[in-house]
Motif scaffolding. Structure first.
Motif, PDB file in Angstrom:
ATOM      1  N   GLU A 146       9.383  -8.906  11.591  1.00 37.16           N
ATOM      2  CA  GLU A 146       9.366  -9.083  13.049  1.00 37.16           C
ATOM      3  C   GLU A 146       9.705  -7.782  13.762  1.00 37.16           C
TER       4      GLU A 146
ATOM      5  N   GLN B 141       4.249  -3.431  19.147  1.00 35.69           N
ATOM      6  CA  GLN B 141       4.027  -3.928  20.502  1.00 35.69           C
ATOM      7  C   GLN B 141       4.649  -2.998  21.536  1.00 35.69           C
ATOM      8  N   GLU B 142       5.829  -2.494  21.235  1.00 34.56           N
ATOM      9  CA  GLU B 142       6.542  -1.641  22.193  1.00 34.56           C
ATOM     10  C   GLU B 142       5.870  -0.272  22.347  1.00 34.56           C
ATOM     11  N   SER B 143       5.333   0.248  21.252  1.00 34.02           N
ATOM     12  CA  SER B 143       4.755   1.594  21.303  1.00 34.02           C
ATOM     13  C   SER B 143       3.285   1.600  21.700  1.00 34.02           C
ATOM     14  N   GLY B 144       2.606   0.489  21.436  1.00 42.21           N
ATOM     15  CA  GLY B 144       1.171   0.434  21.670  1.00 42.21           C
ATOM     16  C   GLY B 144       0.360   0.953  20.500  1.00 42.21           C
TER      17      GLY B 144
ATOM     18  N   ARG C 285       7.285   3.988  16.267  1.00 43.79           N
ATOM     19  CA  ARG C 285       8.078   4.469  17.404  1.00 43.79           C
ATOM     20  C   ARG C 285       7.662   5.872  17.830  1.00 43.79           C
TER      21      ARG C 285
ATOM     22  N   ALA D 234       7.373  -5.904  16.451  1.00 43.51           N
ATOM     23  CA  ALA D 234       7.936  -5.542  17.761  1.00 43.51           C
ATOM     24  C   ALA D 234       7.768  -4.050  18.037  1.00 43.51           C
ATOM     25  N   ALA D 235       7.961  -3.213  17.023  1.00 45.11           N
ATOM     26  CA  ALA D 235       7.808  -1.764  17.209  1.00 45.11           C
ATOM     27  C   ALA D 235       6.376  -1.405  17.585  1.00 45.11           C
TER      28      ALA D 235
END
Length: 356
Positions: A107, A114-117, A88, A111-112
């Protein structure tokens, strides 16, 4: 030069990660995050690391631009929290396997990322090791025909007091060493298991196994009527081997898993036998160099969070099968990209290490 913070300064960091960084040529350690200030200072002085930080300073470290990535070598129960906080904050994460302790945690980590790049890499060091590559390439090239059966062992005598013997951290042989057997089977078959059975053993009156099983024997079914079995243990003699039986031959990788081992591959087919002894290489230097290259090139690593999540699904199913005695079926999932020759790395091991 990719700058790392080492989170957790226990045995695996001291023995394997920290000595390997200097070998890579593209990575360096900027900070050691530890709950043991004196040990951290000694390690930092030995390896030339500029900073030592307590866990209370972790978020402040993540908030600045002094580091690019973190290596997490904490007990399994702490993986998700420290990885998600780093992701994050936009920091890349290499986390020791297993990825976490539950599917929900795993998961959330994916997801973290994917969201942050930022990249999340599961530390599958053998994905960059030459002997492992040779085994996979032998299977893919058809040297033993279509693989129909996989067998592996990974066991040794664990020492009393090791945190991996604690149930609260999801300790035990399955998540610690069984994951190597499972991961190898998945890559040999280039598929995900669809059913598992398991049986565990726990000797009476051995204080090491007051909270966990000593050994597990596991059977897995893969698509295409292919079978795999493995035995993992914290209470056996040293054993680390893989055998793959194909339609026209077989191969044996022995030793197969330990980072201190020089792997040895034997292929038996067409009435002939050939053995290749590989040079001992530094597994950790290989995976660190690879991950740093991925970060610099902005190319996602192969052993990403999804790869760790795939093993988590099977590990938890095996855990359930061992507890219930029932066959556990898994939903069909596509297999990932798999390892490719360009990922192979070979660095000579260093003797410069400090064990406290």
């Amino acid at each position: 030069m990719i700058r790392y913070a080492v989170v957790g300064a226990g045995w695996i960091s001291q023995e394997a990660f920290m000595p390997a960084v200097a070998l890579t040529g593209n990575s360096r350690m900027q900070a050691i995050v530890s709950g043991s200030p004196e040990a951290a200072r000694k390690l930092a002085a030995f390896h030339g690391v500029p900073e030592t930080i307590g866990y209370e300073g972790y978020d402040a470290l993540l908030a600045n631009d002094r580091i690019d990535a973190v290596y997490i070598a904490l007990p399994n129960s702490m993986h998700a929290d420290y990885a998600i906080r780093a992701l994050r904050a936009g920091k890349h994460v290499m986390v020791e396997k297993p990825l976490a302790t539950t599917l929900q945690e795993s998961e959330a980590m994916v997801a973290a990322a994917q969201e942050s790049g930022a990249f999340l890499m599961t530390a599958y060091r053998l994905h960059n090791e030459p002997g492992t590559h040779a085994m996979i390439e032998a299977v893919r090239s058809g040297k033993i025909g279509d693989p129909v059966y996989f067998a592996a062992t990974f066991g040794f005598q664990s020492q009393l007091g090791n945190h991996r013997l604690k149930a609260g951290h999801w300790g035990g042989a399955l998540p610690d060493v069984g994951v190597y057997c499972l991961n190898a089977a998945r890559h040999v078959f280039a598929a995900e298991p669809i059913a598992v059975q398991a049986m565990a053993s726990r000797p009476a009156n051995d204080p090491r196994f007051a909270e966990i099983d000593a050994s597990l024997a596991v059977t897995l079914r893969f698509p295409g009527e292919r079978l795999a079995q493995f035995f993992c243990s914290f209470g056996s003699g040293m054993s680390e081997s893989i055998r793959v039986v194909g339609a026209t031959g077989e191969l044996i990788l022995d030793p197969a898993f330990k980072f201190e081992s020089a792997l040895r591959l034997t292929i038996r087919a067409d009435g002939k036998e050939k053995t290749t002894a590989f040079d001992q290489v530094d597994h950790f230097a290989g995976q660190i160099a690879y991950f740093s290259e991925c970060i610099a090139a902005k190319t996602p690593p192969e052993a990403d969070g999804e790869e760790g999540l795939a093993d988590m699904r099977a590990l938890l199913a095996i855990d359930e099968a061992a507890k219930t005695g029932e066959t556990v079926h898994l939903a069909l999932h596509p297999f990932g990209a798999g390892i490719v020759p360009a990922m192979r790395r070979a660095f000579a091991r260093t003797t410069k290490r400090l064990l406290l």
